[in-house]
Design a protein around this motif. Structure first.
Motif, PDB file in Angstrom:
ATOM      1  N   PHE A  17       0.867  -1.085   0.059  1.00 26.31           N
ATOM      2  CA  PHE A  17       0.006  -0.085   0.154  1.00 26.31           C
ATOM      3  C   PHE A  17       0.828   1.153  -0.110  1.00 26.31           C
ATOM      4  CE2 PHE A  17      -2.302  -3.505   2.122  1.00 26.31           C
ATOM      5  CZ  PHE A  17      -3.468  -3.313   1.847  1.00 26.31           C
ATOM      6  N   ARG A  21      -4.027   8.239   2.047  1.00 22.80           N
ATOM      7  CA  ARG A  21      -4.639   9.381   1.860  1.00 22.80           C
ATOM      8  C   ARG A  21      -5.762   9.475   3.073  1.00 22.80           C
ATOM      9  NH1 ARG A  21      -7.272  10.297  -3.377  1.00 22.80           N
ATOM     10  NH2 ARG A  21      -7.650  12.115  -2.392  1.00 22.80           N
ATOM     11  N   LYS A  24      -9.205  10.385   3.192  1.00 27.36           N
ATOM     12  CA  LYS A  24     -10.124   9.515   2.506  1.00 27.36           C
ATOM     13  C   LYS A  24     -10.258   7.925   3.310  1.00 27.36           C
ATOM     14  CE  LYS A  24     -10.649  11.839  -1.784  1.00 27.36           C
ATOM     15  NZ  LYS A  24     -11.033  11.774  -3.003  1.00 27.36           N
ATOM     16  N   ALA A  25      -9.231   7.916   4.150  1.00 24.32           N
ATOM     17  CA  ALA A  25      -9.032   6.493   5.013  1.00 24.32           C
ATOM     18  C   ALA A  25      -8.709   5.708   3.961  1.00 24.32           C
ATOM     19  CB  ALA A  25     -10.244   6.363   5.798  1.00 24.32           C
ATOM     20  N   ASP A  26      -7.748   5.842   2.900  1.00 29.56           N
ATOM     21  CA  ASP A  26      -7.408   5.004   1.703  1.00 29.56           C
ATOM     22  C   ASP A  26      -6.212   5.209   1.269  1.00 29.56           C
ATOM     23  OD1 ASP A  26      -7.812   2.960  -0.160  1.00 29.56           O
ATOM     24  OD2 ASP A  26      -9.397   4.412  -1.440  1.00 29.56           O
ATOM     25  N   TRP A  27      -5.795   4.338   0.406  1.00 30.22           N
ATOM     26  CA  TRP A  27      -4.396   4.497  -0.233  1.00 30.22           C
ATOM     27  C   TRP A  27      -4.489   4.794  -1.819  1.00 30.22           C
ATOM     28  CZ3 TRP A  27      -0.415   3.423   3.009  1.00 30.22           C
ATOM     29  CH2 TRP A  27      -0.561   3.028   4.216  1.00 30.22           C
ATOM     30  N   GLU A  28      -3.427   5.680  -2.298  1.00 30.91           N
ATOM     31  CA  GLU A  28      -3.317   5.964  -3.605  1.00 30.91           C
ATOM     32  C   GLU A  28      -3.082   4.835  -4.678  1.00 30.91           C
ATOM     33  OE1 GLU A  28      -3.425   8.877  -5.540  1.00 30.91           O
ATOM     34  OE2 GLU A  28      -3.932   9.998  -3.616  1.00 30.91           O
ATOM     35  N   ILE A  30      -2.590   0.048  -4.259  1.00 32.15           N
ATOM     36  CA  ILE A  30      -2.385  -1.049  -3.859  1.00 32.15           C
ATOM     37  C   ILE A  30      -2.222  -1.982  -4.607  1.00 32.15           C
ATOM     38  CG2 ILE A  30      -3.994  -2.718  -2.790  1.00 32.15           C
ATOM     39  CD1 ILE A  30      -5.812  -0.337  -1.780  1.00 32.15           C
TER      40      ILE A  30
END
Length: 61
Positions: A17, A21, A24-28, A30
């Motif tokens: 990962f 971000r 947004k509780a996410d990743w650019e 994966i």
């Protein structure tokens, strides 16, 4: 960056990962590969380190 080496994901998988971000509780990005495939750490102090068959073992069937 976060690396997950998962023995319990099907036949085993390495997931990288990158680009956290928090807004947004996410990743650019994966990137997931099965055991036996190479994943190269793209940045940070471990840049260039390869997680491959020597660490995970061969591809499982």
């Amino acid at each position: 960056m976060y690396v997950l080496i998962d023995d319990f994901d099907g036949q085993g998988a390495v997931t990288l990962f990158t680009g956290p971000r928090p807004d947004k509780a996410d990743w650019e990005d994966i990137h997931r590969v099965p055991y036996g495939s190479d994943v190269t750490i793209p940045e940070a102090p471990a840049k260039g380190f390869v997680i491959g068959e020597a660490i995970t073992g061969p591809k499982r069937s």
